[in-house]
Design an enzyme around this catalytic site. Structure first.
Site, short mmCIF file in Angstrom:
data_model
loop_
_atom_site.label_atom_id
_atom_site.label_comp_id
_atom_site.label_asym_id
_atom_site.label_seq_id
_atom_site.Cartn_x
_atom_site.Cartn_y
_atom_site.Cartn_z
N LYS A 1 58.38 18.20 61.99
CA LYS A 1 57.05 17.76 62.42
C LYS A 1 57.15 16.67 63.49
O LYS A 1 56.46 16.72 64.50
CB LYS A 1 56.24 17.22 61.24
N ASN B 1 50.75 11.08 60.69
CA ASN B 1 51.84 10.79 59.75
C ASN B 1 53.02 10.14 60.45
O ASN B 1 53.89 9.57 59.81
CB ASN B 1 52.28 12.09 59.07
N HIS C 1 58.28 18.15 47.68
CA HIS C 1 57.21 17.40 47.01
C HIS C 1 56.75 18.04 45.70
O HIS C 1 55.58 17.90 45.31
CB HIS C 1 56.01 17.20 47.94
#
Length: 441
Positions: free
Chosen positions: A117, A140, A185
């Site tokens: 990302k 982010n 996650h």
């Protein structure tokens, strides 16, 4: 909004502080809380916003009930009982990106994925900047989204995590992409399907979806008006032809891999994604191609730091786990004519190093291992020639002696750095310094 109501900001990290700043600038009544007893920067926050009531050390039930809406930081799960209870009661629970989406008036690109990302966000931002768009780059990565609204940007480029997307409902990006999806996650999500569903929210209301043809989990719903694909798949719109070493757009040559400063299959995919998004935005392709050719990567993430005598030196100090090192070693090993000399080691955190055995056997000329768990790492890579070294200086000097034209020297530790350094950046900077010393002789 009720006359005596207020917005309640939950979480006082960088994101929470940006929300407080934004709401107070809007003249909105605000309160804030953090479940930590002493969150970092609390005194400075209180000094900056003396009128904002702040509670620490847990949730405050009375505030939760009285608040008009909850603005939750990404580090706080909305499944937390105290928050979930308010959702059941019908209270609006959103995040900073939702506030941003409601306020932003310029075109917006949303970028998510399990990996890469930051690289794609940064590189696309550089392309947009080269094209005169004065892009607002963050989310982010780096600058919180709300802090970008005052920058006179003509385009917003946001890196978005699954946590941020959970509380975002009206992003409606001009271009949205999921770069890749792998299990991650799962300590926060009940299942991989839940994690994927959070990622897929980035496509809600988007105009163009750019997705990875090699990873069907990144595919958007059919309702998206336009889809563009990238990958090595023969049907990808933006494609890596591994046999010819070329990046193509629907058969048209864009670049050869040899034109790029970046090395590795994974970086070729990142560049294809950037070029696909750039074209979707109608940015100048010549400027985009020139920018991606010159890009050397983010600091400490497969960053090319030297190229001398036919040997390329890469700093991947950010690789603090086996998976990250596996990707870097394979990506670079597949793309060079010679062998890889791997500098690795540190605090292994109880990891199993055996997944590195086969790529080490296949790609390594040598493994130069240092730090607390260097012996365990050597056991995991026992099929490859490994040497134990005392420190970074010894590793770099030995790598310089061993390297042959066509080789790559890769710092990709697979371990934490705290046995020898303040952090991964300190370790990476030491590597760069030592490389400069041997290459400048």
């Amino acid at each position: 909004m009720a006359k005596d109501g207020f917005d309640l900001v939950i979480g006082l990290g960088v994101t929470g502080r940006s929300v407080i700043r934004y709401l107070t600038d809007q003249g909105m009544p605000v309160r804030a809380l953090d479940t930590r007893a002493e969150p970092a920067g609390l005194e400075a926050l209180q000094a900056e916003f003396p009128a904002v009531k702040i509670h620490t050390g847990g949730f405050k039930p009375g505030w939760m009930k009285k608040a008009n809406r909850l603005i939750v930081s990404p580090g706080v799960a909305v499944a937390t009982p105290a928050i979930a209870e308010q959702i059941v009661e019908g209270k609006e629970v959103i995040g900073d990106v939702e506030l941003f989406a409601r306020a932003a008036s310029e075109p917006l690109v949303g970028i998510t994925g399990s990996n890469a990302k930051s690289t794609v966000t940064t590189l696309l931002g550089q392309v947009a900047d080269a094209c005169g768009m004065n892009p607002g780059i963050g989310g982010n990565l780096g600058v919180p989204a709300l802090d970008l609204l005052n920058d006179d940007a003509r385009l917003y480029v946001l890196e978005l995590s699954s946590f941020q997307l959970e509380t975002t409902y009206s992003l409606s990006a001009d271009v949205a992409t999921i770069l890749n999806v792998s299990q991650d996650h799962l300590d926060r999500y009940a299942s991989f399907a839940d994690y994927l569903a959070a990622k897929q929210r980035i496509y809600d209301g988007c105009q163009v979806a750019v997705w990875n043809r090699d990873d069907l989990a990144t595919r958007p719903p059919e309702s998206v008006p336009k889809q563009i694909t990238f990958g090595a798949h023969p049907e990808a719109d933006y494609r890596l032809d591994s046999e010819s070493g070329q990046l193509l757009c629907r058969g048209e040559l864009l670049l050869s891999l040899s034109d790029l400063a970046l090395t590795g299959h994974h970086n070729a995919m990142n560049i294809l994604a950037v070029l696909a998004i750039s074209d979707a935005l109608s940015l100048n392709r010549d400027k985009a191609l020139a920018t991606v050719k010159a890009f050397t990567g983010l600091e400490h993430r497969c960053q090319l730091v030297a190229d001398k005598g036919g040997v390329r030196w890469f700093n991947d100090s950010k690789a603090t786990n086996v998976g990250a090192t596996l990707a870097a070693l394979t990506g670079i090993g597949e793309s060079i004519e010679g062998k890889v000399i791997l500098v690795a080691g540190g605090q292994g955190k109880g990891q199993d190093f055996s997944p590195l055995a086969e790529p080490a056997r296949q790609y390594l000329r040598a493994g130069l291992l240092m730090g607390e768990d260097r012996s365990l790492l050597a056991q995991g890579m026992s099929a490859a020639p490994c040497e134990l070294v005392t420190d970074m200086q010894a590793a770099v000097e030995r790598a310089y002696a061993l390297a042959q034209p066509g080789d790559a020297v890769l710092l990709s530790p697979a371990c934490a750095s705290f046995d020898m350094y303040k952090g991964f950046a300190d370790r990476g900077n030491d590597f760069i310094r030592r490389v400069q010393e041997v290459c400048d002789d």
